[in-house]
Design a protein around this motif. Structure first.
Motif, PDB file in Angstrom:
ATOM      1  N   GLY A 231       0.799  -1.219   0.000  1.00 51.90           N
ATOM      2  CA  GLY A 231       0.000   0.000   0.000  1.00 51.90           C
ATOM      3  C   GLY A 231       0.827   1.263   0.000  1.00 51.90           C
ATOM      4  O   GLY A 231       0.284   2.371  -0.040  1.00 51.90           O
TER       5      GLY A 231
ATOM      6  N   ASP B 218      -0.069   2.852  -4.874  1.00 51.17           N
ATOM      7  CA  ASP B 218      -1.462   2.474  -5.132  1.00 51.17           C
ATOM      8  C   ASP B 218      -1.584   1.326  -6.117  1.00 51.17           C
ATOM      9  O   ASP B 218      -2.646   0.692  -6.198  1.00 51.17           O
ATOM     10  CB  ASP B 218      -2.241   3.674  -5.677  1.00 51.17           C
ATOM     11  CG  ASP B 218      -2.280   4.833  -4.684  1.00 51.17           C
ATOM     12  OD1 ASP B 218      -2.394   4.550  -3.473  1.00 51.17           O
ATOM     13  OD2 ASP B 218      -2.181   5.993  -5.125  1.00 51.17           O
TER      14      ASP B 218
ATOM     15  N   ASN C 103      -2.642  -8.642  -1.783  1.00 45.61           N
ATOM     16  CA  ASN C 103      -3.214  -7.289  -1.760  1.00 45.61           C
ATOM     17  C   ASN C 103      -3.267  -6.648  -3.146  1.00 45.61           C
ATOM     18  O   ASN C 103      -3.690  -5.501  -3.278  1.00 45.61           O
ATOM     19  CB  ASN C 103      -2.409  -6.390  -0.814  1.00 45.61           C
ATOM     20  CG  ASN C 103      -2.593  -6.788   0.638  1.00 45.61           C
ATOM     21  OD1 ASN C 103      -3.622  -7.316   1.028  1.00 45.61           O
ATOM     22  ND2 ASN C 103      -1.563  -6.531   1.447  1.00 45.61           N
TER      23      ASN C 103
ATOM     24  N   ASP D 201      -7.169  -1.729  -2.072  1.00 47.66           N
ATOM     25  CA  ASP D 201      -7.868  -0.541  -1.578  1.00 47.66           C
ATOM     26  C   ASP D 201      -8.507   0.253  -2.714  1.00 47.66           C
ATOM     27  O   ASP D 201      -9.381   1.091  -2.477  1.00 47.66           O
ATOM     28  CB  ASP D 201      -6.910   0.363  -0.810  1.00 47.66           C
ATOM     29  CG  ASP D 201      -6.499  -0.238   0.533  1.00 47.66           C
ATOM     30  OD1 ASP D 201      -7.183  -1.171   0.994  1.00 47.66           O
ATOM     31  OD2 ASP D 201      -5.493   0.227   1.098  1.00 47.66           O
ATOM     32  N   HIS D 202      -8.052   0.000  -3.953  1.00 48.39           N
ATOM     33  CA  HIS D 202      -8.564   0.735  -5.127  1.00 48.39           C
ATOM     34  C   HIS D 202      -9.306  -0.212  -6.086  1.00 48.39           C
ATOM     35  O   HIS D 202      -9.419   0.067  -7.270  1.00 48.39           O
ATOM     36  CB  HIS D 202      -7.417   1.430  -5.850  1.00 48.39           C
ATOM     37  CG  HIS D 202      -6.616   2.339  -4.977  1.00 48.39           C
ATOM     38  ND1 HIS D 202      -7.049   3.597  -4.615  1.00 48.39           N
ATOM     39  CD2 HIS D 202      -5.424   2.151  -4.351  1.00 48.39           C
ATOM     40  CE1 HIS D 202      -6.147   4.152  -3.826  1.00 48.39           C
ATOM     41  NE2 HIS D 202      -5.158   3.303  -3.643  1.00 48.39           N
TER      42      HIS D 202
END
Length: 485
Positions: free
Chosen positions: A74, A77, A92, A203-204
């Motif tokens: 992280g 990105d 991830n 996360d995106h």
């Protein structure tokens, strides 16, 4: 020289083609990580895809293993480009389901070699050269290779092959990017050609469909192919000249060079000029200079390449040659301030022209002897940087025929104070010849003008020079190289 550079620069800029641009709002910043040796073609494909998504973009570079970790943790990105399936080991990361590019694995050997590579098994028994942190290659090479020779750059791989350190070299090649190899080397096979994709940190994940859709739309409207071919530019943009200089803006030599460039380009409002100095006075090794300039170049031209690259002096030429395949593929190069042919210029693939620097050492010494007929020796002063070394070798070659009529001595790589003491103790019948001296034996930097003042303060021996801009500082004279012209 100034007129020659004017003609070359403007002629090259006139050939640059502008392609249609696309407009989208840029509201947020997406931070990618990318392998340091990945072509900026990938940057530009992703820049356009992200721009259409409403994001601007940064690109942080690192060795591939670190780049993957940065995206997975992280810290970044996303990961710019990688083969499918990496998410199995890095949970991830999520893959954008539209192919970004493809990667193949070409092999090269000497032209007189009978080696052919049609499968990974063909590397058996061979000494194989490859780059560090190329996991895919290391995982596919057979266990019975004779030796694995790892290098930091593709240039070093070429040199290892030419030197006989290995039998064959293998690397990765992004589609649309043809690797440039040294003379005497040939391609002996290409393996796999696997698709590559861009990855986002989870996360995106909500951006996956937008990015994939934009990549697909780019392929349909022609902008993808235009970027890959190097013909993609925003509509209405100014032509861009990137000047990579070897020293720093306040350095007298670099400052005069820039004045000369400004005098050529200042009347052309459709041309933008950018200067990235390498600060060779501060960074003495190629590695340090590259580390300092790499991010600036990659960031400045994320969306499109410059139209022409102007290089001044040998350290800048080395940097551009080493990174031509990564940053500048296909961009014409114009050089100045180079004393002679250099062995690594093949990395530009013939896409260059320029003006060589002519040092008038023999003419200056002949004039000095005529003015001081009692002179018995000449003491020549240059530093031991790459540029100073080039000057010293040039001066030696010119003055060799004169060694029969006068003694010629060259300075050693001493501290400046030790060198000044040596100069002060020279016989009174000595003539001094100052070439390029700005870094002493301890690595301390001095302006050339300061060197002239300090030498003339320590000796009454006549000092002649070869570098322009030193008039009025105590030098007796000389036939100068003028950086402005």
């Amino acid at each position: 020289m100034k007129r020659t550079l004017l003609f070359v620069l403007l002629a090259m800029l006139a050939l640059c083609v502008t392609a249609p641009g696309f407009v989208a709002a840029e509201s947020d910043i997406f931070h990618y990580a990318i392998s340091m040796d990945e072509s900026t073609m990938i940057d530009r494909l992703l820049y356009e895809a992200m721009r259409r998504t409403g994001y601007s973009m940064t690109m942080d570079s690192a060795p591939m293993g670190y780049a993957i970790q940065m995206a997975n943790s992280g810290e970044s990105d996303g990961l710019a480009s990688q083969a499918a399936g990496i998410e199995a080991n890095f949970p991830n990361l999520v893959m954008v389901p539209e192919q970004l590019s493809s990667v193949s694995f070409p092999a090269f050997a000497m032209e007189d070699s009978d080696i052919e590579i049609n499968s990974w098994a063909d590397y058996s028994g061979l000494r194989v050269g490859c780059l560090y942190q190329k996991t895919y290659i290391m995982n596919h090479l057979p266990k019975d290779v004779a030796e694995i020779v790892q290098k930091e750059s593709f240039y070093e791989l070429n040199m290892a092959l030419l030197a006989g350190e290995c039998d064959v070299i293998v690397t990765s090649e992004t589609s649309g990017v043809d690797l440039i190899v040294a003379g005497g080397i040939k391609k002996v096979g290409v393996l796999d050609n696997i698709p590559s994709f861009t990855y986002l940190n989870k996360d995106h994940e909500d951006m996956l469909s937008d990015v994939a859709g934009n990549l697909k739309a780019m392929k349909e409207d022609g902008s993808y192919d235009a970027i890959v071919s190097g013909d993609y530019y925003s509509s209405g943009r100014q032509k861009e000249v990137l000047h990579i200089s070897s020293y720093y803006p306040d350095d007298p030599w670099d400052g005069a060079l820039k004045e000369g460039v400004d005098s050529v380009l200042s009347g052309h409002e459709d041309i933008s000029y950018y200067n990235i100095p390498l600060y060779s006075n501060r960074f003495h090794s190629e590695y340090e200079r590259a580390q300092n300039a790499y991010h600036s170049v990659r960031t400045m031209f994320l969306s499109s390449p410059p139209d022409v690259i102007l290089i001044s002096d040998v350290n800048a030429l080395k940097f551009v040659c080493d990174y031509y395949g990564v940053f500048f593929r296909g961009v014409p190069v114009v050089f100045c301030g180079i004393n002679d042919d250099v062995e690594y210029i093949w990395e530009l693939g013939g896409n260059y022209t320029g003006v060589y620097e002519n040092i008038a050492a023999m003419e200056t010494v002949e004039e000095a002897i005529s003015l001081f007929p009692g002179a018995e020796s000449v003491f020549v002063i240059n530093d031991y940087t790459s540029r100073g070394t080039a000057w010293r070798e040039d001066v030696k070659a010119q003055l060799e025929p004169m060694e029969e009529i006068i003694d010629i001595e060259y300075n050693e790589n001493l501290t400046l104070n030790t060198l000044l003491n040596q100069i002060a103790a020279l016989p009174s019948d000595t003539v001094l010849l100052l070439g390029d001296y700005s870094v002493d034996g301890e690595g301390l930097y001095y302006n050339q003008s300061e060197i002239v003042k300090r030498i003339t303060a320590r000796t009454s021996a006549p000092l002649f020079g070869l570098m322009g801009g030193m008039e009025g500082l105590g030098q007796f004279g000389g036939k100068y190289v003028d950086p402005k012209d």
